[in-house]
Design an enzyme around this catalytic site. Sequence first.
Site, PDB file in Angstrom:
ATOM      1  N   ASP A  27       0.874  -1.168   0.000  1.00 31.14           N
ATOM      2  CA  ASP A  27       0.000   0.000   0.000  1.00 31.14           C
ATOM      3  C   ASP A  27       0.911   1.217   0.000  1.00 31.14           C
ATOM      4  O   ASP A  27       1.678   1.415   0.953  1.00 31.14           O
ATOM      5  CB  ASP A  27      -0.883  -0.040   1.260  1.00 31.14           C
ATOM      6  CG  ASP A  27      -1.809   1.163   1.365  1.00 31.14           C
ATOM      7  OD1 ASP A  27      -1.652   2.116   0.571  1.00 31.14           O
ATOM      8  OD2 ASP A  27      -2.658   1.158   2.260  1.00 31.14           O
ATOM      9  N   ASP A 122      -2.874   2.570  -5.853  1.00 32.86           N
ATOM     10  CA  ASP A 122      -1.808   2.505  -4.853  1.00 32.86           C
ATOM     11  C   ASP A 122      -1.848   1.254  -3.972  1.00 32.86           C
ATOM     12  O   ASP A 122      -1.232   1.231  -2.914  1.00 32.86           O
ATOM     13  CB  ASP A 122      -1.794   3.770  -3.990  1.00 32.86           C
ATOM     14  CG  ASP A 122      -2.979   3.840  -3.036  1.00 32.86           C
ATOM     15  OD1 ASP A 122      -4.002   3.185  -3.311  1.00 32.86           O
ATOM     16  OD2 ASP A 122      -2.876   4.538  -2.019  1.00 32.86           O
ATOM     17  N   GLU A 123      -2.553   0.238  -4.400  1.00 33.88           N
ATOM     18  CA  GLU A 123      -2.634  -0.981  -3.599  1.00 33.88           C
ATOM     19  C   GLU A 123      -2.601  -2.211  -4.503  1.00 33.88           C
ATOM     20  O   GLU A 123      -3.347  -2.275  -5.476  1.00 33.88           O
ATOM     21  CB  GLU A 123      -3.950  -1.053  -2.823  1.00 33.88           C
ATOM     22  CG  GLU A 123      -4.075  -0.071  -1.701  1.00 33.88           C
ATOM     23  CD  GLU A 123      -5.379  -0.274  -0.934  1.00 33.88           C
ATOM     24  OE1 GLU A 123      -5.407   0.085   0.242  1.00 33.88           O
ATOM     25  OE2 GLU A 123      -6.342  -0.813  -1.513  1.00 33.88           O
TER      26      GLU A 123
HETATM   27 MG   LIG Z   1      -2.333   4.232   0.220  1.00 35.30          MG
END
Ligand SMILES: [Mg+2]
Length: 456
Positions: A27, A122-123
Amino acid sequence: MRSGQEKPGISGADPAADRPLSCLFIDFNAYFAGVEQHDHPELMGKPVIVTPLASEHTGAIAASYEARPFGIKRGTKVADARKLCPGIAVMPARHDRYVAVHKQLMAEIERHIPLEKVYSVDEAAFRLSRSERDPARAMDTARRIKEGIARNVGPALRSSIGIAPTRLLAKLAAERVKPDGLTVLRREDLPHALEDIPLTDIPGIGAGVAARLARADVNNFMALWRLQPKQARAIWGSVMGERFWHGLHGFETVEEPTKKSMIGHSRVLTREHETPEKARIVARALLLKAASRLRHYKMHASSVSLSVRIRPEGGWQSARRFKHSQDSFLFLNLLDEMWSEFCTRQRQKGPLPRLGGVTVYLHGLAECGETALEQMELFAEPEGIEKNARRADLWKAIDDINADLDAKFQRLGAPAAQHGPRKRHISLASQSGLALNYLGVKIAFSRVPEEAEFLY
Ligand SMILES: [Mg+2]
């Protein structure tokens, strides 16, 4: 649980060997702000916020970790952020850039370890090989990934990594230390390693499930942990509950085998509807129905297609692409655009033909789960984000009212298809020429309709 600094032990005869560390979840921390710092090195280590558009009246969609001690976080208004931290860098979002850097990051991580699933910009989850499932080895791999990112992409792009037996646990592990965390969560660390986590911080527990859990007296992690799979199934009201239980207890289940890639409907046209003018209304009704199902599945579409069968033979088709959306108005506008194009083409050949059937599909589906906001921010024009979200809410409200009305009629004893024209439904005035029950669910051979389709 171990933190990155702790010396990993020897796992030896692991009683939880049947639930090995198989997932690495990454993350990125304050990702949009991180990309801005990456592209503008003078902002490294400085407070930065990212806004959806260049305006003082909007709220931050990301705040760098350096901005947070000032009390600035996602949602803080620009004017307030400037008051709290004079001199803060305010950067308008550049979504194309965030996607480009996302691709670089994924390519770098894939040099070390295979990708399992991208959850958002973003993951993402990655798979640990058999030889990497020892905690010490897994942490080595994670450190190499972080070093690789710092060296080959950029040091501004910090991340929190979680390593665990399942994607759910690995994500929860990643959440434990931010920014720049590295956390291993083994089966034997549970449930105590997570006992302080608020239930609504757990992916899969939204407001609805949380309320049902509360009604079942499940108000904290330990109570959640003690549930039996069957109880979880009953509380969730679906097999999702059981799947959640498995994820939480360290048993990885396979992803949905048949992932929806498109939603659509097709109709043969009766004499009454075979003129292009009438057929257009049918196509619009089919599209509204598909859009309602799309929202029911909590998905967004990114293209719409239309195909028309011409009597006695022939056909025409077209498609339009767009940024991910759930907005029926957008879908209808694009359908009308294609319809005009179709009519223009046909008129060039002579009088408008009679039509035999219409098919509409929504394609390019993306799930909107916990990362819905990021998905929207990623795919929508900044100024379109709010409008898109407001319209999705409006349409969802219409879907709910219609489903509710149907449920009430069903309780009164009449099956939905027997009420004649669905005048009681909320629809668009432009659609009033067509009884929507004309589009009632048909049992198709290509797929089994789901129960909810009879309501949505
Ligand atoms: Mg994040």
